[in-house]
Design an enzyme around this catalytic site. Sequence first.
Site, PDB file in Angstrom:
ATOM      1  N   LYS A  51       0.834  -1.201   0.000  1.00  0.00           N
ATOM      2  CA  LYS A  51       0.000   0.000   0.000  1.00  0.00           C
ATOM      3  C   LYS A  51       0.870   1.253   0.000  1.00  0.00           C
ATOM      4  CE  LYS A  51      -3.930   0.075   2.316  1.00  0.00           C
ATOM      5  NZ  LYS A  51      -4.929  -0.028   3.417  1.00  0.00           N
ATOM      6  N   VAL A  52       0.618   2.111  -0.989  1.00  0.00           N
ATOM      7  CA  VAL A  52       1.357   3.358  -1.153  1.00  0.00           C
ATOM      8  C   VAL A  52       0.347   4.486  -1.289  1.00  0.00           C
ATOM      9  CG1 VAL A  52       2.945   4.658  -2.628  1.00  0.00           C
ATOM     10  CG2 VAL A  52       3.285   2.193  -2.304  1.00  0.00           C
TER      11      VAL A  52
END
Length: 378
Positions: free
Chosen positions: A141-142
Amino acid sequence: MTNPLRALEGAGQAVWLDYLNNKITEDGELQRLIAEDGVTGLTSNPSIFEKAIGEGDAYDAPLRAIPRTPGETPAALFEKLAIANIQSAADIFRTTYNALEGRDGFVSLEVSPTLAMDTEGTIAEARRLWGAVGRPNLMIKVPGTAAGVPAIRQLIGEGINVNVTLLFSVDAYLDVAEAHMAGLEAFKASGGDISTVHSVASFFVSRIDTKIDGEIDARLKTATGQEAERLRRLRGKIAIANAKRAYQRYLELIDGPRWKPLAAAGAAPQRLLWASTGVKDPTYPDTLYVAGLIGKDTVDTMPPKTMDAFRDHGHAAETLTADVPLAEHDLAEAQGLGLDLDGVTRDLVVDGVKQFADAFDSLLKAVAEKRQRILAAA
């Protein structure tokens, strides 16, 4: 009777669980959700981990089992817990991943929220976590911040699956979609197999209505006549309208000249994922943000309470492409009334980064306190 959650699959929508703790991977609960509800993925975030570690005992045993080392830090302890937990969840979803030929069955792990404005730091941590977990059905997750966008392009270009989080505006989504395609083009040019790279764009929903509705309620204290009527009609409408607009842009992208050669080479589209689908306003139906956003090639990640509500009384029908002109009218009406959606979405990104960073700080504090109690008891 057909389980409404299972019926979402018929509309082309995947159901992911927005929750994780150590117990559900050990007591069979996650396997039950997969078998009975058709859950095909899972997301986690610092807030979820903080509650599980700080308020319950789900992580006491694994935290007790980690050998004490000189200079150990709460961050290092948490990472050991999170990686082991994510690996367990990914292994449970591996059957789904294999059955769907790698198109779903993903589990997400977030880079530190403190890196939201640090491109190089995000890239380095994402690479490290990808290697540490070592599962093909992992997504890193970014955040879709200005600093996150080039990191997303780089990571996709290296063949790393990415779950882009904290998207609120259509413009931010388009920046992320462009980064996804650029990353795939780079990976393909380097000889990589782009059919193995997957991504979702997590578009947040309920928080938009919370902000917009708050502004509407403040305005209604003094508004009268037609203005008050127009304002009231928009309560609870803008978040879904905004998401419908984003989905229309998605449809245009996958029908465009840039995407078609990537699809021909085996690339999977970057699905829109509806996040923050729990209803905050108790006057709204508890399935509002699920029922209003059902459509093909999308993901809905639901907290357990929302999943329970939709299982109990939800109705699965294509809604994402319904009443699009009305959604556009509502967005235009909001703009005409001075409800600043662009400003709201910008503020929500800042708020979201801060909330996750604060949750991460609370998480590390909870880990440190729990570890200290466990060592003292031992």
